[in-house]
Design an enzyme around this catalytic site. Structure first.
Site, mmCIF file in Angstrom:
data_model
loop_
_atom_site.group_PDB
_atom_site.id
_atom_site.type_symbol
_atom_site.label_atom_id
_atom_site.label_comp_id
_atom_site.label_asym_id
_atom_site.label_seq_id
_atom_site.Cartn_x
_atom_site.Cartn_y
_atom_site.Cartn_z
ATOM 1 C CE LYS A 132 -4.534 0.423 0.891
ATOM 2 N NZ LYS A 132 -5.588 -0.539 0.047
HETATM 3 N N1 LIG Z 1 -11.595 1.703 -4.755
HETATM 4 C C1 LIG Z 1 -10.891 0.742 -4.592
HETATM 5 O O1 LIG Z 1 -11.181 -0.660 -5.348
HETATM 6 C C2 LIG Z 1 -10.902 0.357 -3.245
HETATM 7 C C3 LIG Z 1 -11.240 0.460 -1.992
HETATM 8 N N2 LIG Z 1 -11.386 0.294 -1.222
HETATM 9 C C4 LIG Z 1 -11.858 1.127 0.648
HETATM 10 O O2 LIG Z 1 -12.809 1.527 0.225
HETATM 11 C C5 LIG Z 1 -12.699 2.175 1.151
HETATM 12 C C6 LIG Z 1 -13.212 3.934 0.336
HETATM 13 O O3 LIG Z 1 -12.398 3.791 -0.895
HETATM 14 P P1 LIG Z 1 -13.138 4.167 -2.497
HETATM 15 O O4 LIG Z 1 -14.202 4.671 -2.374
HETATM 16 O O5 LIG Z 1 -11.776 4.370 -3.098
HETATM 17 O O6 LIG Z 1 -12.390 6.148 -1.607
HETATM 18 P P2 LIG Z 1 -13.038 7.140 -2.339
HETATM 19 O O7 LIG Z 1 -11.919 8.375 -2.147
HETATM 20 O O8 LIG Z 1 -13.961 7.250 -4.138
HETATM 21 O O9 LIG Z 1 -13.861 7.813 -2.114
HETATM 22 C C7 LIG Z 1 -13.930 7.903 -0.341
HETATM 23 C C8 LIG Z 1 -15.159 8.306 0.350
HETATM 24 O O10 LIG Z 1 -15.730 8.176 1.983
HETATM 25 C C9 LIG Z 1 -16.361 9.366 2.226
HETATM 26 N N3 LIG Z 1 -15.208 9.795 3.822
HETATM 27 C C10 LIG Z 1 -13.910 9.848 4.029
HETATM 28 N N4 LIG Z 1 -13.800 10.243 4.788
HETATM 29 C C11 LIG Z 1 -15.472 10.136 5.119
HETATM 30 C C12 LIG Z 1 -15.550 10.961 6.747
HETATM 31 N N5 LIG Z 1 -15.123 10.474 8.375
HETATM 32 N N6 LIG Z 1 -16.967 10.999 6.920
HETATM 33 C C13 LIG Z 1 -17.849 10.885 5.805
HETATM 34 N N7 LIG Z 1 -17.057 9.910 4.811
HETATM 35 C C14 LIG Z 1 -16.267 9.722 4.388
HETATM 36 C C15 LIG Z 1 -15.208 10.155 0.655
HETATM 37 O O11 LIG Z 1 -16.107 11.074 1.017
HETATM 38 P P3 LIG Z 1 -15.486 12.504 0.014
HETATM 39 O O12 LIG Z 1 -15.557 12.779 -1.356
HETATM 40 O O13 LIG Z 1 -16.582 14.759 1.145
HETATM 41 O O14 LIG Z 1 -13.956 13.326 1.158
HETATM 42 C C16 LIG Z 1 -16.113 10.101 -0.091
HETATM 43 O O15 LIG Z 1 -16.884 9.630 -0.659
HETATM 44 C C17 LIG Z 1 -11.734 3.211 1.865
HETATM 45 O O16 LIG Z 1 -10.899 2.810 2.826
HETATM 46 C C18 LIG Z 1 -10.871 1.738 0.584
HETATM 47 O O17 LIG Z 1 -9.273 1.499 1.663
HETATM 48 C C19 LIG Z 1 -11.216 -1.111 -0.554
HETATM 49 C C20 LIG Z 1 -10.424 -2.190 -1.292
HETATM 50 C C21 LIG Z 1 -10.460 -1.439 -2.604
HETATM 51 O O1 LIG Z 2 -6.241 -3.156 -6.866
HETATM 52 C C1 LIG Z 2 -5.180 -3.075 -5.680
HETATM 53 O O2 LIG Z 2 -4.752 -3.427 -6.297
HETATM 54 C C2 LIG Z 2 -5.606 -2.991 -4.737
HETATM 55 C C3 LIG Z 2 -7.057 -2.736 -4.100
HETATM 56 C C4 LIG Z 2 -6.748 -2.004 -2.916
HETATM 57 O O3 LIG Z 2 -5.726 -1.196 -2.191
HETATM 58 C C5 LIG Z 2 -7.410 -2.434 -1.592
HETATM 59 O O4 LIG Z 2 -8.443 -3.414 -1.568
HETATM 60 O O5 LIG Z 2 -7.359 -1.994 -0.687
#
Ligand SMILES: NC(=O)C1=CN([C@@H]2O[C@H](COP(=O)(O)OP(=O)(O)OC[C@H]3O[C@@H](n4cnc5c(N)ncnc54)[C@H](OP(=O)(O)O)[C@@H]3O)[C@@H](O)[C@H]2O)C=CC1
Ligand SMILES: O=C(O)CCC(=O)C(=O)O
Length: 418
Positions: free
Chosen positions: A107
């Site tokens: 990461k």
């Molecule tokens: N993207 C991926 O493929 C993967 C992501 N994840 C996990 O999923 C989670 C979200 O990731 P992802 O969707 O990609 O991220 P994004 O940046 O696309 O979205 C994050 C979201 O969370 C919101 N947010 C952040 N902090 C807060 C808070 N304290 N309270 C309320 N809302 C909050 C943001 O709001 P705002 O936009 O207003 O800041 C936004 O809506 C993370 O934990 C990530 O590690 C896990 C596996 C894969």
């Molecule tokens: O797609 C990847 O390689 C990693 C995605 C990721 O960061 C996660 O699963 O938390």
């Protein structure tokens, strides 16, 4: 081991101790399994639009190299530090092993508020970050992907920066790229598709009819918004949604499509026309399905005591603290937990498909991607639920137990005294 500090790494360490006890791992093997192999800290100077130079701190942690290259996302957020990134890398290892992918976990990230940067500043920072990491990454060494605060565009900049250095296009250096730049069909949606697919599996285990079910989703970025859409498609009513800027709750159901369009136009839920709700209370509203899709540690012991959902589907990484896990155990497993390393594995699984396609320069269609994704998720779900039943343990202990054990066995088979 003092560089890996802070509440998020402590959480990964506590979880690992629980798993190591469950698997009866020898004390002398524990540090070798838990602590990351490599951790890089870099400074990323860029010119801001106002002419000043700003230096941002970046990190990349590669947890273990036993099963193949390391793999994991890149986070741009104010919270990013070495401890957080290291914990996320450790979780990536258990996640990849549970899914049977030939990767160790990694990461990375930059300590920055991405919403405060212009598009030009964001591109400059993304390119500088990749440039600084070129000596430490590679298609067979460490392959990055998106995470919070980054997206397909950032991955395209990463790929372009690395490719310019190599003098040829190296699309397999990162995953999560736009389809037009060597990305795969389905990666952008993959994590949310997986969360929704596994939630549907849990609903069927609990005999919950999706058309009578309600869901609350914290976070409306990549994972939260796609999950909301996919659950809605299955007939589930979305009654609560939040992001950093806004929080909405309506027992009669929210207009998810309008929300997705609003975020597409304005970048966040701010200004969406609906009654605001107190975000502190969102997670403890009665619902069938609760999906945290933001940061780590949003469900602590207090929140866990107040939860009124039947399924907790962890879209985020590390949303539930070990103390909250203990509360959930005490509650007699009345909540069906789909632990993060299972629930959000769709992203890295389709990243694996993207990497394989890029290496072969042979591309698959959307239906093939999703069908292969579901096959892996179904097997992992079955393995976790059956292991939990067999050993009378939580789904988290079962999921992490399977992942940790696979890494442990791979290390042992390669030789005890390297
Ligand atoms: N993207 C991926 O493929 C993967 C992501 N994840 C996990 O999923 C989670 C979200 O990731 P992802 O969707 O990609 O991220 P994004 O940046 O696309 O979205 C994050 C979201 O969370 C919101 N947010 C952040 N902090 C807060 C808070 N304290 N309270 C309320 N809302 C909050 C943001 O709001 P705002 O936009 O207003 O800041 C936004 O809506 C993370 O934990 C990530 O590690 C896990 C596996 C894969
Ligand atoms: O797609 C990847 O390689 C990693 C995605 C990721 O960061 C996660 O699963 O938390």
């Amino acid at each position: 081991m003092t560089i890996f500090q802070g509440p998020v790494f402590d959480m990964a360490r506590k979880q690992f101790t629980t798993i190591a006890d469950y698997l009866e791992i020898d004390e002398s093997d524990r540090e070798r399994l838990l602590y990351p192999k490599r951790a890089v800290a870099i400074s990323c100077p860029i010119h801001l639009d106002d002419g000043r130079t700003a230096v941002f701190q970046g990190y990349r942690v590669q947890h273990h190299l036993t099963l193949g290259p390391t793999k994991g996302g890149t986070r741009f957020a104010k919270s990013v530090d070495m401890g957080e990134v290291a914990a996320l890398a450790v979780w990536m290892s258990w996640k990849c092993a549970l899914a049977g992918l030939p990767y160790g976990g990694a990461k990375g990230g930059i300590t920055v508020d991405p919403s405060a940067l212009s598009l030009r500043e964001m591109e400059a920072l993304s390119r500088r970050y990749m440039q600084e990491l070129i000596p430490f990454v590679g298609p067979h060494v460490d392959v990055m992907a998106p995470d919070m605060g980054t997206n397909e565009q950032v991955m395209a900049w990463f790929m372009d920066t690395y490719s310019m250095y190599q003098g040829r296009t190296v699309s397999e250096i990162v995953t999560g790229k736009p389809v037009q730049s060597g990305g795969t069909e389905g990666r952008r949606e993959a994590t949310g598709l997986g969360v929704a697919h596994l939630t549907a599996r849990a609903m069927s285990e609990l005999a919950i009819d999706p058309s009578r079910a309600t869901a609350i989703i914290q976070g409306f970025g990549n994972v939260g918004s796609v999950t909301a859409f996919e659950l809605l498609r299955r007939g589930v009513k979305i009654i609560g949604v939040s992001d950093h800027t806004s929080c909405f709750f309506d027992r009669n159901g929210l207009n998810v499509e309008a929300m997705v369009n609003h975020v597409g136009r304005h970048g966040s839920l701010r200004g969406f026309e609906a009654d605001e709700f107190d975000p502190v209370d969102l997670l403890i509203q009665p619902c069938d399905i609760l999906i945290p899709a933001t940061m780590e540690r949003v469900i602590d012991a207090d929140v866990a005591r107040g939860l009124k959902c039947r399924i907790l589907a962890e879209g985020a990484n590390g949303p539930t603290t070990p103390e909250a896990d203990a509360v959930l155990e005490d509650r007699g497993k009345d909540i069906f937990v789909i632990p993060d390393i299972l629930c959000n594995a769709g992203g890295v699984i389709v990243s694996y498909f993207e990497w394989v396609q890029d290496l072969q320069q042979f591309f698959w269609g959307y239906d093939e991607v999703v069908s292969r994704l579901n096959q892996i998720l179904d097997k992992s779900f079955h393995d976790v639920v059956e292991r939990a039943k067999r050993d009378g343990i939580s789904h988290r202990t079962a999921a992490m137990g399977i992942g940790v054990n696979r890494v442990r066995l791979a290390k042992k088979k390669r030789g005890l005294f390297p």
